[in-house]
Scaffold this motif. Structure first.
Motif, mmCIF file in Angstrom:
data_model
loop_
_atom_site.group_PDB
_atom_site.id
_atom_site.type_symbol
_atom_site.label_atom_id
_atom_site.label_comp_id
_atom_site.label_asym_id
_atom_site.label_seq_id
_atom_site.Cartn_x
_atom_site.Cartn_y
_atom_site.Cartn_z
ATOM 1 N N ARG A 331 0.822 -1.213 0.000
ATOM 2 C CA ARG A 331 0.000 0.000 0.000
ATOM 3 C C ARG A 331 0.852 1.258 0.000
ATOM 4 O O ARG A 331 0.491 2.266 -0.608
ATOM 5 N N CYS A 332 1.989 1.192 0.721
ATOM 6 C CA CYS A 332 2.871 2.368 0.815
ATOM 7 C C CYS A 332 3.880 2.427 -0.343
ATOM 8 O O CYS A 332 4.580 3.433 -0.488
ATOM 9 N N GLN A 333 3.969 1.331 -1.097
ATOM 10 C CA GLN A 333 4.948 1.232 -2.180
ATOM 11 C C GLN A 333 6.365 1.452 -1.639
ATOM 12 O O GLN A 333 7.156 2.228 -2.192
ATOM 13 N N LEU A 334 6.665 0.747 -0.551
ATOM 14 C CA LEU A 334 7.976 0.815 0.077
ATOM 15 C C LEU A 334 8.521 -0.603 0.234
ATOM 16 O O LEU A 334 7.758 -1.562 0.335
ATOM 17 N N PRO A 335 9.857 -0.739 0.273
ATOM 18 C CA PRO A 335 10.443 -2.061 0.537
ATOM 19 C C PRO A 335 10.033 -2.560 1.923
ATOM 20 O O PRO A 335 9.845 -1.761 2.856
ATOM 21 N N VAL A 336 9.916 -3.873 2.057
ATOM 22 C CA VAL A 336 9.483 -4.460 3.334
ATOM 23 C C VAL A 336 10.423 -4.076 4.465
ATOM 24 O O VAL A 336 9.986 -3.754 5.576
ATOM 25 N N HIS A 337 11.770 -4.083 4.207
ATOM 26 C CA HIS A 337 12.712 -3.765 5.285
ATOM 27 C C HIS A 337 12.534 -2.334 5.775
ATOM 28 O O HIS A 337 12.684 -2.051 6.958
ATOM 29 N N GLU A 338 12.175 -1.416 4.865
ATOM 30 C CA GLU A 338 11.977 -0.027 5.290
ATOM 31 C C GLU A 338 10.680 0.099 6.087
ATOM 32 O O GLU A 338 10.609 0.835 7.081
#
Length: 366
Positions: A331-338
């Protein structure tokens, strides 16, 4: 109950856990509930019997010393997920779970260039280290090195004497400054930059510590500049880490008759950029520099508005029903680690809670 600082001091001494292991642990048990959780829950969350014993054990002398050390002015513990944890360092394969810092914490999040080289540097090498460091800080970069004799020391001095910031990453604890000849230099760095170590403050220097230190030097930096290095120099270990971390590598060419230049000349033959002026470096490190500046600006803007919750976009995706981390990341279009780093920080602030199946919102701002 124990406070968060002691909890991080305990987690940092758990063998074979590390920053990513702590992150995975906190996916299963909320950070605030780790100490109060029973042993069965901790085992089911991934801790081995040996790790669990280390976590529950009474604080040893080194841990007690660390807590006392942290009581002094300008002494800090920066942990994985903390807003001051350096962004670039958080992206490497094995980020340290905690950093002990003496000095200006914010220096760690500014664009840095690593300068490394021989301890037995030539006169020309020492002069080059000093002049390049001076030139880089004039252009707004922080110079990062390892406090060693030779090139490292000259790089720190060049940055200091031009009024710039410099960071020294140690292969010992910050109560055990090494080498002893640089104790006065370390004091100057602390007042105009920062001393950094992943080792507990009372840890003595050991040969095995320095490769670990080198991965932090390169991990903090947008590029690594080798000023002078022999064919089998320890500086080349820093280069190895830099390449693994997708950092740019630069080298100063030297005479074919100078054994301290053979490492640099070989690096250039292997693809490192030949450097003659600081501009040669600055022209190449734009992308990571921009990334660092952007991340710092985002952190500053969040801090400037006390009414705005941190990671607002991420918080908007979390409600009263448990949402898995991978769904939040999508949903945030961010990498999982971030996303995990942001969630850990939000959990420490009491904004979200880890539950079976993901995360829920625990508190909403105004």
């Amino acid at each position: 109950m124990i406070d968060n600082t002691e909890l991080w001091v305990r987690l940092a001494r758990v063998p074979r856990l590390g920053g990513q292991g702590i992150q995975k642990l906190c996916q299963r048990i909320p950070f605030s509930s780790l100490w109060s959780s029973d042993d069965t829950a901790l085992r089911l969350s991934g801790l081995s019997d040996k790790q669990l014993t280390a976590f529950r054990a009474p604080l040893n002398a080194s841990q007690q010393h660390a807590l006392r050390w942290l009581e002094a002015d300008n002494h800090h513990l920066i942990h994985w997920g903390h807003p001051d944890y350096p962004y670039l360092l958080s992206q490497i394969a094995s980020p340290p779970p905690v950093l002990f810092v003496a000095g200006e914490v914010t220096a760690l999040s500014k664009p840095q260039l690593a300068m490394v080289g021989s301890r037995q540097a030539s006169i020309d090498g020492r002069e080059a280290a000093y002049q390049f460091a001076a030139g880089l800080v004039i252009e707004g970069y922080t110079v990062t090195s390892g406090l060693a004799l030779g090139i490292d020391g000259c790089a720190h001095q060049g940055a200091l004497e031009k009024g710039g910031q410099t960071i020294a990453v140690l292969g010992s604890g910050l109560s055990k400054i090494y080498p002893a000849a640089h104790r006065e230099l370390a004091k100057q760095i602390q007042s105009q930059g920062a001393l950094v170590s992943e080792f507990f403050p009372d840890t003595a220097p050991r040969p095995s510590h320095f490769p670990r230190r080198n991965r932090i030097i390169s991990g903090l930096s947008v590029g690594v500049f080798v000023v002078e290095a022999a064919e089998k120099s320890g500086s080349l270990i820093t280069v190895k880490y830099a390449l693994e971390q997708n950092r740019d590598v630069f080298a100063l060419p030297g005479s074919i008759y100078n054994p301290q230049s053979k490492g640099c000349n070989q690096l250039i033959k292997s693809g490192a950029k030949l450097v003659e002026t600081p501009v040669d470096i600055i022209e190449e490190v734009g992308v990571l520099t921009d990334c660092t500046i952007l991340h710092q600006s985002e952190e500053q803007s969040r801090g400037e508005d006390n009414q705005q919750l941190p990671f607002a976009a991420l918080l908007d995706t979390v409600g009263s029903d448990a949402i898995p981390v991978d769904v939040i990341a999508g949903r945030c279009q961010l990498p999982v680690h971030e996303v995990m780093m942001q969630l850990l920080e939000l959990e420490l602030q009491g904004q979200v809670t880890a539950v079976p199946g993901g995360y829920v919102r625990t508190r909403r701002g105004k």
